[in-house]
Write a protein that holds these residues in place. Structure first.
Motif, PDB file in Angstrom:
ATOM      1  N   ILE A   1       0.841  -1.202   0.000  1.00 15.90           N
ATOM      2  CA  ILE A   1       0.000   0.000   0.000  1.00 15.90           C
ATOM      3  C   ILE A   1       0.874   1.250   0.000  1.00 15.90           C
ATOM      4  CG2 ILE A   1      -1.552   1.381   1.455  1.00 15.90           C
ATOM      5  CD1 ILE A   1      -2.887  -1.305   2.278  1.00 15.90           C
ATOM      6  N   LYS A   2       1.897   1.251   0.852  1.00 15.07           N
ATOM      7  CA  LYS A   2       2.781   2.419   0.946  1.00 15.07           C
ATOM      8  C   LYS A   2       3.632   2.576  -0.311  1.00 15.07           C
ATOM      9  CE  LYS A   2       3.024   2.482   5.998  1.00 15.07           C
ATOM     10  NZ  LYS A   2       3.852   2.266   7.201  1.00 15.07           N
ATOM     11  N   THR A   3       4.127   1.460  -0.837  1.00 12.17           N
ATOM     12  CA  THR A   3       4.961   1.502  -2.041  1.00 12.17           C
ATOM     13  C   THR A   3       4.191   2.053  -3.234  1.00 12.17           C
ATOM     14  OG1 THR A   3       6.250  -0.403  -1.281  1.00 12.17           O
ATOM     15  CG2 THR A   3       6.358   0.111  -3.632  1.00 12.17           C
ATOM     16  N   ASN A   4       2.906   1.686  -3.323  1.00 15.50           N
ATOM     17  CA  ASN A   4       2.086   2.103  -4.463  1.00 15.50           C
ATOM     18  C   ASN A   4       1.242   3.346  -4.177  1.00 15.50           C
ATOM     19  OD1 ASN A   4       2.216  -0.209  -6.699  1.00 15.50           O
ATOM     20  ND2 ASN A   4       2.304  -1.189  -4.695  1.00 15.50           N
ATOM     21  N   ASN A   5       1.454   3.929  -2.992  1.00 10.84           N
ATOM     22  CA  ASN A   5       0.766   5.173  -2.628  1.00 10.84           C
ATOM     23  C   ASN A   5      -0.747   5.052  -2.776  1.00 10.84           C
ATOM     24  OD1 ASN A   5       0.797   7.819  -1.693  1.00 10.84           O
ATOM     25  ND2 ASN A   5       0.856   8.702  -3.745  1.00 10.84           N
ATOM     26  N   LEU A   6      -1.308   3.971  -2.219  1.00 14.18           N
ATOM     27  CA  LEU A   6      -2.741   3.717  -2.331  1.00 14.18           C
ATOM     28  C   LEU A   6      -3.500   4.342  -1.160  1.00 14.18           C
ATOM     29  CD1 LEU A   6      -2.554  -0.045  -3.383  1.00 14.18           C
ATOM     30  CD2 LEU A   6      -2.994   1.919  -4.869  1.00 14.18           C
ATOM     31  N   THR A   7      -4.741   4.736  -1.427  1.00 11.71           N
ATOM     32  CA  THR A   7      -5.585   5.358  -0.410  1.00 11.71           C
ATOM     33  C   THR A   7      -6.211   4.288   0.473  1.00 11.71           C
ATOM     34  OG1 THR A   7      -6.105   7.178  -1.902  1.00 11.71           O
ATOM     35  CG2 THR A   7      -7.575   6.866  -0.030  1.00 11.71           C
ATOM     36  N   THR A   8      -6.120   4.486   1.782  1.00 10.96           N
ATOM     37  CA  THR A   8      -6.695   3.523   2.729  1.00 10.96           C
ATOM     38  C   THR A   8      -7.576   4.226   3.749  1.00 10.96           C
ATOM     39  OG1 THR A   8      -4.808   3.687   4.251  1.00 10.96           O
ATOM     40  CG2 THR A   8      -4.703   1.980   2.549  1.00 10.96           C
ATOM     41  N   SER A   9      -8.413   3.449   4.395  1.00 12.60           N
ATOM     42  CA  SER A   9      -9.246   3.968   5.473  1.00 12.60           C
ATOM     43  C   SER A   9      -9.392   2.874   6.536  1.00 12.60           C
ATOM     44  CB  SER A   9     -10.624   4.366   4.931  1.00 12.60           C
ATOM     45  OG  SER A   9     -11.439   4.875   5.957  1.00 12.60           O
ATOM     46  N   MET A  10      -9.132   3.244   7.791  1.00 16.13           N
ATOM     47  CA  MET A  10      -9.294   2.299   8.897  1.00 16.13           C
ATOM     48  C   MET A  10     -10.754   2.345   9.349  1.00 16.13           C
ATOM     49  SD  MET A  10      -6.223   1.250   8.884  1.00 16.13           S
ATOM     50  CE  MET A  10      -6.271   0.110  10.278  1.00 16.13           C
ATOM     51  N   VAL A  11     -11.425   1.210   9.324  1.00 17.13           N
ATOM     52  CA  VAL A  11     -12.864   1.182   9.606  1.00 17.13           C
ATOM     53  C   VAL A  11     -13.197   0.056  10.585  1.00 17.13           C
ATOM     54  CG1 VAL A  11     -13.457   2.147   7.347  1.00 17.13           C
ATOM     55  CG2 VAL A  11     -13.302  -0.337   7.633  1.00 17.13           C
ATOM     56  N   PRO A  12     -14.353   0.126  11.241  1.00 18.95           N
ATOM     57  CA  PRO A  12     -14.779  -0.968  12.119  1.00 18.95           C
ATOM     58  C   PRO A  12     -15.168  -2.194  11.305  1.00 18.95           C
ATOM     59  CG  PRO A  12     -16.469   0.736  12.000  1.00 18.95           C
ATOM     60  CD  PRO A  12     -15.268   1.276  11.301  1.00 18.95           C
ATOM     61  N   VAL A  13     -15.162  -3.326  11.934  1.00 18.86           N
ATOM     62  CA  VAL A  13     -15.432  -4.584  11.241  1.00 18.86           C
ATOM     63  C   VAL A  13     -16.822  -4.605  10.618  1.00 18.86           C
ATOM     64  CG1 VAL A  13     -16.286  -5.785  13.313  1.00 18.86           C
ATOM     65  CG2 VAL A  13     -15.251  -7.097  11.435  1.00 18.86           C
ATOM     66  N   GLU A  14     -17.769  -3.865  11.227  1.00 18.12           N
ATOM     67  CA  GLU A  14     -19.134  -3.846  10.694  1.00 18.12           C
ATOM     68  C   GLU A  14     -19.184  -3.300   9.267  1.00 18.12           C
ATOM     69  OE1 GLU A  14     -19.255  -4.033  15.039  1.00 18.12           O
ATOM     70  OE2 GLU A  14     -18.254  -2.656  13.639  1.00 18.12           O
ATOM     71  N   LYS A  15     -18.382  -2.301   8.982  1.00 18.28           N
ATOM     72  CA  LYS A  15     -18.357  -1.741   7.627  1.00 18.28           C
ATOM     73  C   LYS A  15     -17.796  -2.760   6.637  1.00 18.28           C
ATOM     74  CE  LYS A  15     -16.842   2.185   4.800  1.00 18.28           C
ATOM     75  NZ  LYS A  15     -18.167   2.560   4.330  1.00 18.28           N
ATOM     76  N   LEU A  16     -16.758  -3.485   7.063  1.00 21.51           N
ATOM     77  CA  LEU A  16     -16.171  -4.509   6.191  1.00 21.51           C
ATOM     78  C   LEU A  16     -17.172  -5.634   5.934  1.00 21.51           C
ATOM     79  CD1 LEU A  16     -12.620  -4.673   7.789  1.00 21.51           C
ATOM     80  CD2 LEU A  16     -13.251  -3.565   5.640  1.00 21.51           C
ATOM     81  N   ASP A  17     -17.957  -5.962   6.951  1.00 19.17           N
ATOM     82  CA  ASP A  17     -18.991  -6.990   6.788  1.00 19.17           C
ATOM     83  C   ASP A  17     -19.999  -6.567   5.722  1.00 19.17           C
ATOM     84  OD1 ASP A  17     -17.846  -8.562   8.758  1.00 19.17           O
ATOM     85  OD2 ASP A  17     -19.183  -7.845  10.349  1.00 19.17           O
TER      86      ASP A  17
END
Length: 253
Positions: A48-64
């Motif tokens: 992610i860091k090498t490719n400069n990708l956008t990330t977001s830390m979210v609660p597990v409920e959103k991933l579900d």
């Protein structure tokens, strides 16, 4: 080349996302579970860091919800429904054509509806390519495509690490740059849009970054005759693009 696929695809599972990144897939954003740990996660985080990708830390409920309760392993990625163009190649191809280059740079426009509306107007006004920054920009997702009325499939879109990178390339090809900003006395109607030119529009809340304003060839503001201090960015963009169209039509007539 753009690919006419539809809505954004979600992929889930750390290994699947690692493989997608390594294969060169166009990734809009990666959602990661808060507190995620482990060797595989660190491998993903490094990519992610090498490719400069956008990330977001979210609660597990959103991933579900994003994975429809599948085994996401704490990670979901959104794959863009369009392929992005190489900016250097697009500039070269445009300069070599018989058309006067007209590019549009979006300095972290973040609302997908604004982005979609801008894409639609840009396609209608003959823009050769739209340039966005990898981080901080609205994604090309299903809502963007819907708002653009499908124009996202018909106009080249380029991603760069920073808008400054694009400015250097454009100016090196003798394409003038003009930023829409209220921090000038020059009107949009004073600018010569008949020459090869790139228009820079700023974000909804901040406008064009001050460091970008220092680099551009021209600055231009729109006359505001009412009490409201600014226009919506997609509306302002339309005004600038169609001033370019007006000037070029007059020349060609």
């Amino acid at each position: 080349m753009t690919t006419e696929t539809t809505p954004t695809t979600n992929i889930f599972g750390i290994r699947a996302i690692i493989e997608a990144i390594e294969s060169g897939s166009s990734i809009n954003k990666i959602y990661l579970q808060k507190g995620l740990r482990g060797e595989l996660f660190y491998e993903l985080n490094k990519l992610i860091k090498t490719n400069n990708l956008t990330t977001s830390m979210v609660p597990v409920e959103k991933l579900d919800r994003l994975s429809k309760n599948s085994n996401h392993q704490g990670a979901v990625a959104q794959i863009s429904p369009v392929e992005f163009y190489d900016l250097e190649e697009l500039i070269e191809k445009t300069v070599e054509s018989d058309k006067i280059p007209l590019f549009l740079l979006l300095d972290q426009v973040s609302d997908v509806r604004n982005f979609g509306a801008i894409i639609r107007t840009a396609e209608c006004s003959g823009v050769n390519g739209i340039i966005i920054q990898k981080n901080g920009s609205a994604p090309v997702n299903a809502e963007t495509i819907k708002t653009s009325a499908g124009a996202a499939f018909k106009i080249p879109i380029c991603k760069v690490d920073h808008i400054k990178d694009a400015l250097f390339l454009l100016q090196a090809s003798d394409i003038k740059t003009v930023a829409a900003t209220e921090k000038t006395e020059d009107s949009v109607y004073d600018i010569d849009f008949k020459q090869p030119i790139a228009i820079i529009m700023g974000s909804e809340h901040r406008g064009v970054n001050p460091s970008i304003l220092k680099m551009v060839d021209y600055k231009a503001k729109l006359p505001l005759l009412g009490e409201i201090a600014s226009l919506n960015v997609s509306v302002a963009c339309g005004v600038l693009l169609y001033e370019a169209v007006r000037q070029r039509i007059v020349v060609g007539s």
